[in-house]
Design a protein around this motif. Structure first.
Motif, PDB file in Angstrom:
ATOM      1  N   PHE A  61       3.025   6.431  15.697  1.00  0.00           N
ATOM      2  CA  PHE A  61       1.906   6.075  15.193  1.00  0.00           C
ATOM      3  C   PHE A  61       1.969   6.926  13.777  1.00  0.00           C
ATOM      4  O   PHE A  61       1.540   6.258  12.423  1.00  0.00           O
ATOM      5  CB  PHE A  61       0.528   6.573  15.600  1.00  0.00           C
ATOM      6  CG  PHE A  61      -0.124   5.730  16.919  1.00  0.00           C
ATOM      7  CD1 PHE A  61       0.195   4.560  16.956  1.00  0.00           C
ATOM      8  CD2 PHE A  61      -0.382   6.510  17.962  1.00  0.00           C
ATOM      9  CE1 PHE A  61       0.029   3.871  18.059  1.00  0.00           C
ATOM     10  CE2 PHE A  61      -0.877   5.606  19.175  1.00  0.00           C
ATOM     11  CZ  PHE A  61      -0.418   4.165  19.280  1.00  0.00           C
ATOM     12  N   ALA A  62       2.515   7.937  13.794  1.00  0.00           N
ATOM     13  CA  ALA A  62       2.462   8.788  12.409  1.00  0.00           C
ATOM     14  C   ALA A  62       3.756   8.042  11.515  1.00  0.00           C
ATOM     15  O   ALA A  62       3.371   8.122  10.241  1.00  0.00           O
ATOM     16  CB  ALA A  62       2.956  10.326  12.475  1.00  0.00           C
ATOM     17  N   MET A  63       4.780   7.713  12.043  1.00  0.00           N
ATOM     18  CA  MET A  63       5.561   7.044  11.195  1.00  0.00           C
ATOM     19  C   MET A  63       5.300   5.442  10.672  1.00  0.00           C
ATOM     20  O   MET A  63       5.676   5.522   9.545  1.00  0.00           O
ATOM     21  CB  MET A  63       7.114   7.229  11.832  1.00  0.00           C
ATOM     22  CG  MET A  63       7.714   8.602  11.653  1.00  0.00           C
ATOM     23  SD  MET A  63       7.927   9.314  10.399  1.00  0.00           S
ATOM     24  CE  MET A  63       6.349  10.238  10.162  1.00  0.00           C
ATOM     25  N   ALA A  75       4.775   4.469   6.751  1.00  0.00           N
ATOM     26  CA  ALA A  75       5.310   3.406   6.126  1.00  0.00           C
ATOM     27  C   ALA A  75       4.287   2.500   5.723  1.00  0.00           C
ATOM     28  O   ALA A  75       4.223   2.166   4.241  1.00  0.00           O
ATOM     29  CB  ALA A  75       6.216   2.839   7.136  1.00  0.00           C
ATOM     30  N   ILE A  76       3.408   2.224   6.320  1.00  0.00           N
ATOM     31  CA  ILE A  76       2.127   1.120   5.643  1.00  0.00           C
ATOM     32  C   ILE A  76       1.286   2.138   4.690  1.00  0.00           C
ATOM     33  O   ILE A  76       0.998   1.207   3.775  1.00  0.00           O
ATOM     34  CB  ILE A  76       1.264   1.046   7.061  1.00  0.00           C
ATOM     35  CG1 ILE A  76       1.911   0.202   8.176  1.00  0.00           C
ATOM     36  CG2 ILE A  76      -0.046   0.406   6.698  1.00  0.00           C
ATOM     37  CD1 ILE A  76       1.104  -0.063   9.480  1.00  0.00           C
ATOM     38  N   SER A  77       1.104   3.341   4.698  1.00  0.00           N
ATOM     39  CA  SER A  77       0.574   3.720   3.641  1.00  0.00           C
ATOM     40  C   SER A  77       1.367   3.834   2.213  1.00  0.00           C
ATOM     41  O   SER A  77       0.713   3.529   1.286  1.00  0.00           O
ATOM     42  CB  SER A  77       0.313   5.191   4.096  1.00  0.00           C
ATOM     43  OG  SER A  77      -0.360   5.593   4.945  1.00  0.00           O
ATOM     44  N   HIS A  78       2.642   3.964   2.254  1.00  0.00           N
ATOM     45  CA  HIS A  78       3.394   3.711   1.093  1.00  0.00           C
ATOM     46  C   HIS A  78       3.272   2.236   0.758  1.00  0.00           C
ATOM     47  O   HIS A  78       2.868   2.152  -0.588  1.00  0.00           O
ATOM     48  CB  HIS A  78       4.811   3.896   1.140  1.00  0.00           C
ATOM     49  CG  HIS A  78       5.262   5.309   1.583  1.00  0.00           C
ATOM     50  ND1 HIS A  78       5.200   6.288   0.402  1.00  0.00           N
ATOM     51  CD2 HIS A  78       5.445   6.153   2.704  1.00  0.00           C
ATOM     52  CE1 HIS A  78       5.475   7.610   1.005  1.00  0.00           C
ATOM     53  NE2 HIS A  78       5.743   7.457   2.279  1.00  0.00           N
ATOM     54  N   PHE A  79       3.247   1.174   1.607  1.00  0.00           N
ATOM     55  CA  PHE A  79       3.043   0.011   1.037  1.00  0.00           C
ATOM     56  C   PHE A  79       1.679  -0.373   0.480  1.00  0.00           C
ATOM     57  O   PHE A  79       1.327  -0.926  -0.484  1.00  0.00           O
ATOM     58  CB  PHE A  79       3.347  -0.972   1.914  1.00  0.00           C
ATOM     59  CG  PHE A  79       4.822  -0.905   2.506  1.00  0.00           C
ATOM     60  CD1 PHE A  79       5.724  -0.943   1.689  1.00  0.00           C
ATOM     61  CD2 PHE A  79       5.150  -1.045   3.978  1.00  0.00           C
ATOM     62  CE1 PHE A  79       7.030  -0.958   2.305  1.00  0.00           C
ATOM     63  CE2 PHE A  79       6.427  -1.012   4.444  1.00  0.00           C
ATOM     64  CZ  PHE A  79       7.267  -0.983   3.534  1.00  0.00           C
ATOM     65  N   THR A 139      11.472   1.476  -1.026  1.00  0.00           N
ATOM     66  CA  THR A 139      12.338   2.602  -0.909  1.00  0.00           C
ATOM     67  C   THR A 139      11.738   3.880  -0.640  1.00  0.00           C
ATOM     68  O   THR A 139      12.321   4.934  -0.009  1.00  0.00           O
ATOM     69  CB  THR A 139      13.264   2.858  -2.178  1.00  0.00           C
ATOM     70  OG1 THR A 139      12.682   3.126  -3.351  1.00  0.00           O
ATOM     71  CG2 THR A 139      14.390   1.722  -2.280  1.00  0.00           C
ATOM     72  N   GLU A 140      10.505   4.016  -0.874  1.00  0.00           N
ATOM     73  CA  GLU A 140       9.736   4.918  -0.741  1.00  0.00           C
ATOM     74  C   GLU A 140       9.238   5.282   0.794  1.00  0.00           C
ATOM     75  O   GLU A 140       9.021   6.418   1.309  1.00  0.00           O
ATOM     76  CB  GLU A 140       8.149   5.257  -1.447  1.00  0.00           C
ATOM     77  CG  GLU A 140       8.560   5.223  -2.937  1.00  0.00           C
ATOM     78  CD  GLU A 140       9.055   6.302  -3.382  1.00  0.00           C
ATOM     79  OE1 GLU A 140       8.445   7.547  -2.851  1.00  0.00           O
ATOM     80  OE2 GLU A 140       9.621   6.513  -4.421  1.00  0.00           O
ATOM     81  N   ALA A 141       9.259   4.200   1.490  1.00  0.00           N
ATOM     82  CA  ALA A 141       9.078   3.946   2.974  1.00  0.00           C
ATOM     83  C   ALA A 141      10.177   4.313   3.978  1.00  0.00           C
ATOM     84  O   ALA A 141      10.296   4.148   5.236  1.00  0.00           O
ATOM     85  CB  ALA A 141       8.246   2.565   3.147  1.00  0.00           C
ATOM     86  N   ILE A 142      11.340   4.179   3.302  1.00  0.00           N
ATOM     87  CA  ILE A 142      12.632   4.176   3.902  1.00  0.00           C
ATOM     88  C   ILE A 142      12.796   5.306   5.077  1.00  0.00           C
ATOM     89  O   ILE A 142      13.115   5.021   6.292  1.00  0.00           O
ATOM     90  CB  ILE A 142      13.921   3.893   3.189  1.00  0.00           C
ATOM     91  CG1 ILE A 142      14.265   2.664   2.762  1.00  0.00           C
ATOM     92  CG2 ILE A 142      15.062   4.244   4.059  1.00  0.00           C
ATOM     93  CD1 ILE A 142      15.203   2.220   1.704  1.00  0.00           C
ATOM     94  N   PRO A 143      12.263   6.560   4.706  1.00  0.00           N
ATOM     95  CA  PRO A 143      12.416   7.647   5.698  1.00  0.00           C
ATOM     96  C   PRO A 143      11.556   7.463   6.815  1.00  0.00           C
ATOM     97  O   PRO A 143      12.009   7.759   7.702  1.00  0.00           O
ATOM     98  CB  PRO A 143      11.878   8.964   4.659  1.00  0.00           C
ATOM     99  CG  PRO A 143      12.355   8.334   3.351  1.00  0.00           C
ATOM    100  CD  PRO A 143      12.160   6.975   3.315  1.00  0.00           C
ATOM    101  N   ALA A 144      10.352   6.789   6.606  1.00  0.00           N
ATOM    102  CA  ALA A 144       9.329   6.834   7.621  1.00  0.00           C
ATOM    103  C   ALA A 144       9.926   5.412   8.516  1.00  0.00           C
ATOM    104  O   ALA A 144       9.928   5.635   9.807  1.00  0.00           O
ATOM    105  CB  ALA A 144       7.921   6.299   7.270  1.00  0.00           C
ATOM    106  N   LEU A 145      10.639   4.521   8.005  1.00  0.00           N
ATOM    107  CA  LEU A 145      11.255   3.579   8.624  1.00  0.00           C
ATOM    108  C   LEU A 145      12.384   3.725   9.508  1.00  0.00           C
ATOM    109  O   LEU A 145      12.446   3.423  10.810  1.00  0.00           O
ATOM    110  CB  LEU A 145      11.421   2.294   7.707  1.00  0.00           C
ATOM    111  CG  LEU A 145      10.233   1.529   6.944  1.00  0.00           C
ATOM    112  CD1 LEU A 145      10.811   0.424   5.994  1.00  0.00           C
ATOM    113  CD2 LEU A 145       9.269   1.047   8.073  1.00  0.00           C
TER     114      LEU A 145
END
Length: 127
Positions: free
Chosen positions: A80-82, A86-90, A97-103
């Motif tokens: 849920f956190a990750m 990712a959804i928050s960045h989008f 690229t901002e969401a890559i670490p979470a993904l």
């Protein structure tokens, strides 16, 4: 569980644990650029402390033997956190690229959960 699956499990679980522990400590202490990230995502800074503590506790639960139900909760919390990160960045219009670490961590969470040994799973009568 065959040797290959055990190796996959431990490699991804160690990677997951290092990532979550490092992020959790930085978030709990609000260091390492997380204040800027969380502000750009429009969340209050105190969310960092909450996430940081839960990530550290989740790593402990994932690594210690036994407690399969707690492990399920830890994996769910990590998921849920990750996925939320990712959804928050989008949602705020940031680039992929901002969401890559979470993904990446999201994929590692799923792999660790999938390859976990049977002694780390909840055993039901149907298993």
């Amino acid at each position: 569980m065959d040797k290959r699956n055990k190796i996959i499990y431990w490699v991804v679980t160690v990677f997951l644990s290092i990532g979550m522990l490092a992020g959790g400590i930085q978030q709990m202490l609000q260091i390492g650029g997380y204040n800027e990230i969380i502000t750009k995502l429009h969340y209050p800074l105190y969310v960092l402390s909450i996430l940081g503590v839960w990530k550290i506790l989740g790593v402990i639960v994932i690594l210690i033997p036994k407690f399969p139900l707690l492990k399920e909760w830890a994996y769910a919390g990590f998921f849920f956190a990750m996925s939320g990160a990712a959804i928050s960045h989008f949602a705020v219009g940031q680039s992929f690229t901002e969401a890559i670490p979470a993904l990446v961590l999201l994929a590692v969470i799923v792999l660790s959960w999938y390859f976990r040994p049977s002694d780390r799973k909840i055993i039901t009568k149907n298993n």
